[in-house]
Design an enzyme around this catalytic site. Structure first.
Site, PDB file in Angstrom:
ATOM      1  N   ARG A   1       0.811  -1.229   0.000  1.00 51.95           N
ATOM      2  CA  ARG A   1       0.000   0.000   0.000  1.00 51.95           C
ATOM      3  C   ARG A   1       0.839   1.270   0.000  1.00 51.95           C
ATOM      4  O   ARG A   1       0.389   2.327  -0.416  1.00 51.95           O
ATOM      5  CB  ARG A   1      -0.975  -0.003   1.188  1.00 51.95           C
ATOM      6  CG  ARG A   1      -2.184  -0.887   0.925  1.00 51.95           C
ATOM      7  CD  ARG A   1      -3.106  -0.935   2.110  1.00 51.95           C
ATOM      8  NE  ARG A   1      -2.499  -1.643   3.224  1.00 51.95           N
ATOM      9  CZ  ARG A   1      -3.040  -1.755   4.432  1.00 51.95           C
ATOM     10  NH1 ARG A   1      -4.189  -1.176   4.680  1.00 51.95           N
ATOM     11  NH2 ARG A   1      -2.443  -2.432   5.379  1.00 51.95           N
TER      12      ARG A   1
ATOM     13  N   ASP B   1     -15.546   2.121  -1.693  1.00 50.94           N
ATOM     14  CA  ASP B   1     -14.951   3.311  -2.308  1.00 50.94           C
ATOM     15  C   ASP B   1     -14.763   3.049  -3.796  1.00 50.94           C
ATOM     16  O   ASP B   1     -14.964   1.920  -4.265  1.00 50.94           O
ATOM     17  CB  ASP B   1     -13.628   3.713  -1.624  1.00 50.94           C
ATOM     18  CG  ASP B   1     -12.590   2.593  -1.627  1.00 50.94           C
ATOM     19  OD1 ASP B   1     -12.640   1.738  -2.529  1.00 50.94           O
ATOM     20  OD2 ASP B   1     -11.731   2.584  -0.726  1.00 50.94           O
TER      21      ASP B   1
ATOM     22  N   LYS C   1     -15.494   7.504  -0.433  1.00 50.09           N
ATOM     23  CA  LYS C   1     -14.740   7.540   0.828  1.00 50.09           C
ATOM     24  C   LYS C   1     -13.586   8.531   0.751  1.00 50.09           C
ATOM     25  O   LYS C   1     -12.920   8.640  -0.269  1.00 50.09           O
ATOM     26  CB  LYS C   1     -14.202   6.127   1.093  1.00 50.09           C
ATOM     27  CG  LYS C   1     -13.278   6.014   2.289  1.00 50.09           C
ATOM     28  CD  LYS C   1     -12.808   4.587   2.498  1.00 50.09           C
ATOM     29  CE  LYS C   1     -11.442   4.332   1.901  1.00 50.09           C
ATOM     30  NZ  LYS C   1     -10.922   2.982   2.176  1.00 50.09           N
TER      31      LYS C   1
ATOM     32  N   GLY D   1     -10.895  -2.044   9.820  1.00 51.04           N
ATOM     33  CA  GLY D   1     -12.346  -2.269   9.731  1.00 51.04           C
ATOM     34  C   GLY D   1     -13.132  -0.969   9.616  1.00 51.04           C
ATOM     35  O   GLY D   1     -14.358  -0.996   9.473  1.00 51.04           O
ATOM     36  N   GLY D   2     -12.438   0.166   9.657  1.00 54.19           N
ATOM     37  CA  GLY D   2     -13.110   1.473   9.612  1.00 54.19           C
ATOM     38  C   GLY D   2     -13.928   1.660   8.338  1.00 54.19           C
ATOM     39  O   GLY D   2     -15.084   2.109   8.392  1.00 54.19           O
TER      40      GLY D   2
HETATM   41  C1  R5P Z   1      -7.996   1.151   0.668  1.00 51.14           C
HETATM   42  O1  R5P Z   1      -8.199   1.815  -0.331  1.00 51.14           O
HETATM   43  C2  R5P Z   1      -8.288  -0.319   0.722  1.00 51.14           C
HETATM   44  O2  R5P Z   1      -8.921  -0.747  -0.442  1.00 51.14           O
HETATM   45  C3  R5P Z   1      -9.157  -0.667   1.926  1.00 51.14           C
HETATM   46  O3  R5P Z   1     -10.395  -0.004   1.786  1.00 51.14           O
HETATM   47  C4  R5P Z   1      -8.496  -0.229   3.195  1.00 51.14           C
HETATM   48  O4  R5P Z   1      -7.186  -0.726   3.272  1.00 51.14           O
HETATM   49  C5  R5P Z   1      -9.289  -0.730   4.378  1.00 51.14           C
HETATM   50  O5  R5P Z   1      -8.685  -0.246   5.533  1.00 51.14           O
HETATM   51  P1  R5P Z   1      -9.487  -0.135   6.890  1.00 51.14           P
HETATM   52  O6  R5P Z   1     -10.074  -1.485   7.165  1.00 51.14           O
HETATM   53  O7  R5P Z   1      -8.431   0.249   7.889  1.00 51.14           O
HETATM   54  O8  R5P Z   1     -10.515   0.920   6.731  1.00 51.14           O
END
Ligand code: R5P
Length: 283
Positions: A91, A161, A184, A216-217
């Site tokens: 990432r 998103d 998002k 999980g946010g």
């Molecule tokens: C980000 O663009 C990824 O596709 C995931 O949405 C993200 O890594 C999810 O992270 P979290 O669970 O911390 O919100």
């Protein structure tokens, strides 16, 4: 051909060895008293095609991968394939701020040193494959996730998103249901905002699909939006279930009915296998 499973990916390696009808090498992995890692491959890999399977998360598994790569090279393997079910550090694929590394590139440089080919599953961005100086490919777990979701009478697939939109579309085509997406904005590593949006979710079974669940946010906010719109049952599905901190609690208290992930990172939510998608590269 021999399949060699690193500690992080034993199950995937076993599945792959069955799919490919190739033996699973016997390996030893232990710690020296000072906590340094020791690995040994017990089978003779001289002249063999070695397929190493190891997720590069969390950090100790990266060292184990490097040691396994060196071990098969030293043993005289004629070809080395590295399967990385979850490519950790992918990432950080650019310098978001001055002074930062491109972590995905740093990892790819090192992995490429002892690999003729790299295969990974649903990297966060496809272009990280270009960081490898050896041939690098990706495969998608979405068809396998969609097959699982098909048994749940899903009416709609939701992308949390725009980045997840293509995955949601692909799953909705397989399941033959509607799809939609949320907008998002990420504020920081643990805070995100989701724009309120009209969703046609009333009394529907909805599956939210993403590449990664970390804190999980993202999923929790999407679940809350779906609840506001009267969704009946909400499933969350991802390829890579990191479930950092209290992610699982966040998802269940937001009102999620089921959490589904693949086995790129083994957990109690690993209900979908990735070996079928990876094995197609070797057939
Ligand atoms: C980000 O663009 C990824 O596709 C995931 O949405 C993200 O890594 C999810 O992270 P979290 O669970 O911390 O919100």
């Amino acid at each position: 051909m021999y399949v060699i499973g690193g500690t992080a990916s034993k199950t995937v390696a076993e599945d792959l060895s069955k799919e490919l009808k190739a033996p699973l090498a016997e390996t030893i992995s232990k710690r020296f008293p000072d906590d340094e890692l020791y690995v040994r491959i017990m089978d003779d890999l001289s002249g063999q095609h070695a397929v190493i399977v190891q997720t590069t998360y969390p950090d100790p598994n990266i060292i184990e991968l490097f040691l396994l790569q060196n071990a098969v090279d030293e043993a005289g393997a004629k070809e080395i394939s590295v399967v990385i079910p979850y490519f950790g550090y992918a990432r950080q694929d650019t310098k978001f701020k001055d002074g930062e590394p491109i972590s995905a590139k740093a990892m790819a440089n090192l992995i490429s040193l002892n690999a003729d080919r790299v295969i990974t599953v649903d990297p966060h961005k496809e272009y990280v494959l270009d960081f490898f100086s050896t041939s690098a490919f990706s495969c998608s777990a979405v068809p396998e996730l969609a097959k699982y979701l098909e048994t749940k009478n899903i009416d709609m697939i939701l992308a949390p998103d725009k980045g997840a939109l293509e995955r949601a579309k692909q799953a909705s085509r397989i399941i033959k249901c509607d799809f939609d997406y949320m907008e998002k904005t990420r504020i920081d590593g643990t805070t995100i905002e989701i724009k309120p949006k009209k969703l046609d979710a009333k009394d529907k079974n909805v599956a939210i699909i993403d590449d990664i669940i970390s804190t999980g946010g993202t999923m929790a906010k999407s679940i809350q939006e779906l609840k506001k719109h009267g969704a009946k049952n909400i499933f969350v599905a991802c390829t890579h279930g990191l479930f950092a901190g209290n992610a699982v609690k966040k998802l269940t208290s937001a009102g999620c009915n089921e959490i589904i992930s693949t086995d790129t990172i083994q957990s109690r939510f690993s209900k979908v296998k990735i070996a079928p998608c990876v094995s197609s590269f070797f057939k």
